[in-house]
Motif scaffolding. Structure first.
Motif, short mmCIF file in Angstrom:
data_model
loop_
_atom_site.label_atom_id
_atom_site.label_comp_id
_atom_site.label_asym_id
_atom_site.label_seq_id
_atom_site.Cartn_x
_atom_site.Cartn_y
_atom_site.Cartn_z
N GLU A 64 0.76 -1.36 0.07
CA GLU A 64 -0.03 -0.02 0.01
C GLU A 64 0.79 1.28 -0.01
O GLU A 64 0.59 2.21 -0.81
CB GLU A 64 -0.98 -0.14 1.12
CG GLU A 64 -1.91 1.23 1.26
CD GLU A 64 -2.94 0.97 0.31
OE1 GLU A 64 -3.28 2.20 -0.28
OE2 GLU A 64 -3.24 -0.11 -0.25
N LEU A 65 1.79 1.23 0.73
CA LEU A 65 2.81 2.35 0.74
C LEU A 65 3.50 2.67 -0.74
O LEU A 65 3.68 3.85 -1.08
CB LEU A 65 4.02 2.22 1.93
CG LEU A 65 5.06 3.35 1.95
CD1 LEU A 65 4.31 4.54 2.64
CD2 LEU A 65 6.26 2.75 3.06
N PHE A 66 3.96 1.39 -1.09
CA PHE A 66 4.42 1.69 -2.60
C PHE A 66 3.44 2.15 -3.47
O PHE A 66 3.84 3.12 -4.40
CB PHE A 66 4.85 0.32 -3.14
CG PHE A 66 5.21 0.32 -4.48
CD1 PHE A 66 6.70 0.92 -5.02
CD2 PHE A 66 4.58 -0.29 -5.26
CE1 PHE A 66 6.75 0.80 -6.34
CE2 PHE A 66 4.82 -0.39 -6.71
CZ PHE A 66 6.21 0.07 -7.34
N LEU A 67 2.24 1.73 -3.51
CA LEU A 67 1.38 2.14 -4.52
C LEU A 67 0.86 3.62 -4.20
O LEU A 67 0.94 4.44 -5.16
CB LEU A 67 0.01 1.25 -4.34
CG LEU A 67 0.11 -0.26 -4.80
CD1 LEU A 67 -1.37 -0.97 -4.57
CD2 LEU A 67 0.52 -0.31 -6.26
N SER A 68 1.00 4.08 -3.06
CA SER A 68 0.75 5.42 -2.68
C SER A 68 2.01 6.25 -3.14
O SER A 68 1.66 7.48 -3.85
CB SER A 68 0.26 5.60 -1.12
OG SER A 68 -0.46 4.99 -0.82
N ARG A 69 3.09 5.95 -2.84
CA ARG A 69 4.35 6.68 -3.19
C ARG A 69 4.26 6.82 -4.77
O ARG A 69 4.62 7.96 -5.38
CB ARG A 69 5.32 6.12 -2.66
CG ARG A 69 5.57 6.49 -1.17
CD ARG A 69 6.72 6.27 -0.59
NE ARG A 69 6.63 6.61 0.92
CZ ARG A 69 7.90 6.41 1.56
NH1 ARG A 69 8.82 5.63 1.23
NH2 ARG A 69 7.58 6.65 2.83
N ALA A 70 4.00 5.72 -5.47
CA ALA A 70 3.98 5.65 -6.79
C ALA A 70 3.18 6.61 -7.71
O ALA A 70 3.34 7.26 -8.44
CB ALA A 70 3.78 4.48 -7.49
N ARG A 71 1.87 6.82 -6.85
CA ARG A 71 0.71 7.34 -7.23
C ARG A 71 1.30 8.94 -7.08
O ARG A 71 1.04 9.79 -8.07
CB ARG A 71 -0.62 7.07 -6.57
CG ARG A 71 -1.89 8.20 -7.15
CD ARG A 71 -2.92 7.87 -6.24
NE ARG A 71 -2.63 8.59 -4.88
CZ ARG A 71 -3.32 8.38 -3.79
NH1 ARG A 71 -4.16 7.57 -3.77
NH2 ARG A 71 -2.69 8.58 -2.67
N VAL A 72 1.74 9.28 -5.93
CA VAL A 72 2.16 10.82 -5.60
C VAL A 72 3.16 11.32 -6.62
O VAL A 72 3.09 12.36 -6.90
CB VAL A 72 2.27 10.72 -4.12
CG1 VAL A 72 3.11 12.25 -3.80
CG2 VAL A 72 1.27 10.62 -3.31
N MET A 73 4.01 10.54 -6.70
CA MET A 73 5.26 10.91 -7.58
C MET A 73 4.79 10.79 -9.16
O MET A 73 5.17 11.97 -9.79
CB MET A 73 6.57 9.87 -7.49
CG MET A 73 7.23 9.97 -6.08
SD MET A 73 8.53 9.18 -6.11
CE MET A 73 8.14 7.60 -5.55
N SER A 74 3.99 10.23 -9.63
CA SER A 74 3.41 10.06 -11.04
C SER A 74 2.52 11.41 -11.31
O SER A 74 2.72 12.09 -12.20
CB SER A 74 2.74 8.91 -11.49
OG SER A 74 3.51 7.86 -11.27
N VAL A 75 1.71 11.71 -10.16
CA VAL A 75 0.91 12.80 -10.45
C VAL A 75 1.67 13.98 -10.23
O VAL A 75 1.33 15.22 -10.71
CB VAL A 75 -0.38 12.84 -9.27
CG1 VAL A 75 -1.07 14.26 -9.29
CG2 VAL A 75 -1.23 11.64 -9.60
N GLY A 76 2.70 13.92 -9.28
CA GLY A 76 3.49 15.22 -9.12
C GLY A 76 4.35 15.47 -10.40
O GLY A 76 4.76 16.71 -10.39
#
Length: 93
Positions: A11-23
């Motif tokens: 879940e942490l990996f998926l959240s960070r991947a989402r945040v970095m991609s949107v950023g």
């Protein structure tokens, strides 16, 4: 297995991947506007307008459906956009 030096949580990996991609979307768009105003229009900069939203979509959908591969593909596209645009710009000029 831990992702990005933290706890080994999917879940942490998926959240960070989402945040970095949107950023990466506003960063690439700002870089595109800067390079268009400084050096003129280059076709390779179209990548900065197309790939980051696609990467953000993949990362958001990967988080929602819990697909680590889809989120990783979105993160990879987001990270590779600017270097790919620079390589194509050097080949154009």
């Amino acid at each position: 297995m831990s992702f990005f030096g933290g706890a080994g949580d999917l879940e942490l990996f998926l959240s960070r991947a989402r945040v970095m991609s949107v950023g990466a979307v506003p960063v690439c768009l700002a870089a595109m506007v800067f390079f268009i105003s400084e050096e003129g229009w280059r076709y390779s900069l179209v990548l900065c307008a197309v790939l980051p939203p696609v990467a953000a979509y993949l990362a958001i959908r990967g988080k929602r459906e819990i697909h680590a591969g889809m989120a990783a593909a979105g993160l990879g596209l987001a990270v590779a956009t600017l270097p790919l645009a620079f390589v194509l710009a050097s080949l154009e000029g």
